[in-house]
Design a protein around this motif. Structure first.
Motif, PDB file in Angstrom:
ATOM      1  N   GLU A  72       0.836  -1.210   0.000  1.00  0.00           N
ATOM      2  CA  GLU A  72       0.000   0.000   0.000  1.00  0.00           C
ATOM      3  C   GLU A  72       0.872   1.263   0.000  1.00  0.00           C
ATOM      4  O   GLU A  72       0.570   2.234  -0.686  1.00  0.00           O
ATOM      5  N   ASP A  73       1.984   1.197   0.745  1.00  0.00           N
ATOM      6  CA  ASP A  73       2.909   2.348   0.753  1.00  0.00           C
ATOM      7  C   ASP A  73       3.443   2.622  -0.658  1.00  0.00           C
ATOM      8  O   ASP A  73       3.513   3.784  -1.089  1.00  0.00           O
ATOM      9  N   ILE A  74       3.813   1.543  -1.362  1.00  0.00           N
ATOM     10  CA  ILE A  74       4.310   1.698  -2.734  1.00  0.00           C
ATOM     11  C   ILE A  74       3.206   2.319  -3.612  1.00  0.00           C
ATOM     12  O   ILE A  74       3.457   3.257  -4.381  1.00  0.00           O
ATOM     13  N   GLY A  75       1.992   1.835  -3.434  1.00  0.00           N
ATOM     14  CA  GLY A  75       0.866   2.381  -4.205  1.00  0.00           C
ATOM     15  C   GLY A  75       0.671   3.854  -3.947  1.00  0.00           C
ATOM     16  O   GLY A  75       0.493   4.647  -4.879  1.00  0.00           O
ATOM     17  N   ARG A  76       0.761   4.247  -2.674  1.00  0.00           N
ATOM     18  CA  ARG A  76       0.594   5.670  -2.323  1.00  0.00           C
ATOM     19  C   ARG A  76       1.696   6.506  -2.979  1.00  0.00           C
ATOM     20  O   ARG A  76       1.445   7.567  -3.547  1.00  0.00           O
ATOM     21  N   ASP A  77       2.937   5.999  -2.948  1.00  0.00           N
ATOM     22  CA  ASP A  77       4.070   6.718  -3.554  1.00  0.00           C
ATOM     23  C   ASP A  77       3.859   6.864  -5.060  1.00  0.00           C
ATOM     24  O   ASP A  77       4.074   7.943  -5.631  1.00  0.00           O
ATOM     25  N   ILE A  78       3.398   5.782  -5.711  1.00  0.00           N
ATOM     26  CA  ILE A  78       3.150   5.819  -7.166  1.00  0.00           C
ATOM     27  C   ILE A  78       2.060   6.841  -7.481  1.00  0.00           C
ATOM     28  O   ILE A  78       2.145   7.617  -8.433  1.00  0.00           O
ATOM     29  N   CYS A  79       1.019   6.904  -6.653  1.00  0.00           N
ATOM     30  CA  CYS A  79      -0.066   7.880  -6.874  1.00  0.00           C
ATOM     31  C   CYS A  79       0.466   9.296  -6.733  1.00  0.00           C
ATOM     32  O   CYS A  79       0.266  10.137  -7.615  1.00  0.00           O
ATOM     33  N   GLU A  80       1.166   9.551  -5.629  1.00  0.00           N
ATOM     34  CA  GLU A  80       1.565  10.934  -5.328  1.00  0.00           C
ATOM     35  C   GLU A  80       2.668  11.454  -6.244  1.00  0.00           C
ATOM     36  O   GLU A  80       2.716  12.645  -6.536  1.00  0.00           O
ATOM     37  N   ARG A  81       3.511  10.550  -6.763  1.00  0.00           N
ATOM     38  CA  ARG A  81       4.617  11.024  -7.605  1.00  0.00           C
ATOM     39  C   ARG A  81       4.350  10.867  -9.095  1.00  0.00           C
ATOM     40  O   ARG A  81       5.068  11.422  -9.925  1.00  0.00           O
ATOM     41  N   LEU A  82       3.289  10.081  -9.433  1.00  0.00           N
ATOM     42  CA  LEU A  82       3.116   9.791 -10.876  1.00  0.00           C
ATOM     43  C   LEU A  82       1.667   9.903 -11.360  1.00  0.00           C
ATOM     44  O   LEU A  82       1.360  10.667 -12.257  1.00  0.00           O
ATOM     45  N   LEU A  83       0.751   9.170 -10.752  1.00  0.00           N
ATOM     46  CA  LEU A  83      -0.575   8.997 -11.360  1.00  0.00           C
ATOM     47  C   LEU A  83      -1.563  10.127 -11.024  1.00  0.00           C
ATOM     48  O   LEU A  83      -2.439  10.442 -11.824  1.00  0.00           O
ATOM     49  N   ALA A  84      -1.429  10.717  -9.841  1.00  0.00           N
ATOM     50  CA  ALA A  84      -2.444  11.703  -9.429  1.00  0.00           C
ATOM     51  C   ALA A  84      -1.850  13.101  -9.320  1.00  0.00           C
ATOM     52  O   ALA A  84      -0.702  13.274  -8.912  1.00  0.00           O
ATOM     53  N   ASN A  85      -2.650  14.095  -9.727  1.00  0.00           N
ATOM     54  CA  ASN A  85      -2.279  15.494  -9.506  1.00  0.00           C
ATOM     55  C   ASN A  85      -2.959  15.892  -8.187  1.00  0.00           C
ATOM     56  O   ASN A  85      -4.187  16.005  -8.140  1.00  0.00           O
ATOM     57  N   PRO A  86      -2.175  16.108  -7.126  1.00  0.00           N
ATOM     58  CA  PRO A  86      -2.776  16.323  -5.794  1.00  0.00           C
ATOM     59  C   PRO A  86      -3.735  17.512  -5.729  1.00  0.00           C
ATOM     60  O   PRO A  86      -4.593  17.583  -4.850  1.00  0.00           O
ATOM     61  N   VAL A  87      -3.613  18.449  -6.692  1.00  0.00           N
ATOM     62  CA  VAL A  87      -4.483  19.638  -6.651  1.00  0.00           C
ATOM     63  C   VAL A  87      -5.906  19.265  -7.063  1.00  0.00           C
ATOM     64  O   VAL A  87      -6.877  19.693  -6.464  1.00  0.00           O
ATOM     65  N   ILE A  88      -6.053  18.423  -8.090  1.00  0.00           N
ATOM     66  CA  ILE A  88      -7.390  18.175  -8.642  1.00  0.00           C
ATOM     67  C   ILE A  88      -7.878  16.742  -8.456  1.00  0.00           C
ATOM     68  O   ILE A  88      -9.058  16.462  -8.625  1.00  0.00           O
ATOM     69  N   HIS A  89      -6.941  15.812  -8.132  1.00  0.00           N
ATOM     70  CA  HIS A  89      -7.349  14.406  -8.057  1.00  0.00           C
ATOM     71  C   HIS A  89      -7.428  13.883  -6.628  1.00  0.00           C
ATOM     72  O   HIS A  89      -6.692  14.309  -5.756  1.00  0.00           O
ATOM     73  N   ARG A  90      -8.294  12.897  -6.443  1.00  0.00           N
ATOM     74  CA  ARG A  90      -8.247  12.056  -5.223  1.00  0.00           C
ATOM     75  C   ARG A  90      -7.923  10.646  -5.709  1.00  0.00           C
ATOM     76  O   ARG A  90      -8.188  10.305  -6.866  1.00  0.00           O
ATOM     77  N   TYR A  91      -7.302   9.846  -4.860  1.00  0.00           N
ATOM     78  CA  TYR A  91      -6.990   8.473  -5.295  1.00  0.00           C
ATOM     79  C   TYR A  91      -7.389   7.482  -4.212  1.00  0.00           C
ATOM     80  O   TYR A  91      -7.392   7.805  -3.028  1.00  0.00           O
ATOM     81  N   ASP A  92      -7.791   6.312  -4.665  1.00  0.00           N
ATOM     82  CA  ASP A  92      -8.145   5.220  -3.747  1.00  0.00           C
ATOM     83  C   ASP A  92      -7.287   4.012  -4.113  1.00  0.00           C
ATOM     84  O   ASP A  92      -7.116   3.725  -5.300  1.00  0.00           O
ATOM     85  N   ILE A  93      -6.775   3.352  -3.079  1.00  0.00           N
ATOM     86  CA  ILE A  93      -5.906   2.186  -3.300  1.00  0.00           C
ATOM     87  C   ILE A  93      -6.533   0.973  -2.629  1.00  0.00           C
ATOM     88  O   ILE A  93      -6.872   1.015  -1.446  1.00  0.00           O
ATOM     89  N   GLU A  94      -6.704  -0.087  -3.397  1.00  0.00           N
ATOM     90  CA  GLU A  94      -7.182  -1.344  -2.838  1.00  0.00           C
ATOM     91  C   GLU A  94      -6.083  -2.376  -3.071  1.00  0.00           C
ATOM     92  O   GLU A  94      -5.529  -2.439  -4.188  1.00  0.00           O
ATOM     93  N   VAL A  95      -5.704  -3.107  -2.018  1.00  0.00           N
ATOM     94  CA  VAL A  95      -4.632  -4.117  -2.155  1.00  0.00           C
ATOM     95  C   VAL A  95      -5.277  -5.504  -2.122  1.00  0.00           C
ATOM     96  O   VAL A  95      -5.970  -5.851  -1.153  1.00  0.00           O
ATOM     97  N   LEU A  96      -5.075  -6.271  -3.177  1.00  0.00           N
ATOM     98  CA  LEU A  96      -5.656  -7.631  -3.262  1.00  0.00           C
ATOM     99  C   LEU A  96      -4.551  -8.680  -3.147  1.00  0.00           C
ATOM    100  O   LEU A  96      -3.414  -8.403  -3.569  1.00  0.00           O
TER     101      LEU A  96
END
Lengths: 80, 80
Positions: free
Chosen positions: A56-80
């Motif tokens: 989940e930590d890796i997922g959060r890092d990938i979101c914050e540094r690559l996939l999501a723009n923190p100004v306009i996006h929200r992100y949800d991470i589900e770990v299976l």
């Protein structure tokens, strides 16, 4: 251990979503009335991690540094 | 009755996904090795329908006539 991260990126509440507006109008042309249309991007990432928390930590890092723009996006991470 | 359709559009198995490839390389630049990256578009559509089956039928029609290209895409519909 192998994990699947399901990451969903969507616009924050209140953000204008022209794509959703265009889709809502196109659906109306098909003859269906909709109250609301929301769009989001979903990523399924398969990776190795020590445990679920680390994945989940890796997922959060990938979101914050690559996939999501923190100004306009929200992100949800589900770990299976 | 009010229903929420969660529609997920993704490429069929075997289809080349350049977006996923680019994201996989970008994630590698962050220092993480991934086995696989898959991308999909998700739509949340709120509408009125007589019952759950009718809502699903509308969702299928919207997918086949608007949101999905039947040659390259598969779609999943969840009715909430």
């Amino acid at each position: 251990m192998k994990f699947d991260l399901i990451i969903t990126i969507s616009l924050k509440e209140g953000m204008l979503n022209p794509e959703a507006g265009a889709i809502q109008r196109a659906i109306a042309h098909l003859g269906y009335t909709t109250d609301q249309v929301k769009t989001s991007d979903q990523f399924r990432i398969t990776l190795d991690a020590e445990d679920k928390e680390k994945a989940e930590d890796i997922g959060r890092d990938i979101c914050e540094r690559l996939l999501a723009n923190p100004v306009i996006h929200r992100y949800d991470i589900e770990v299976l």
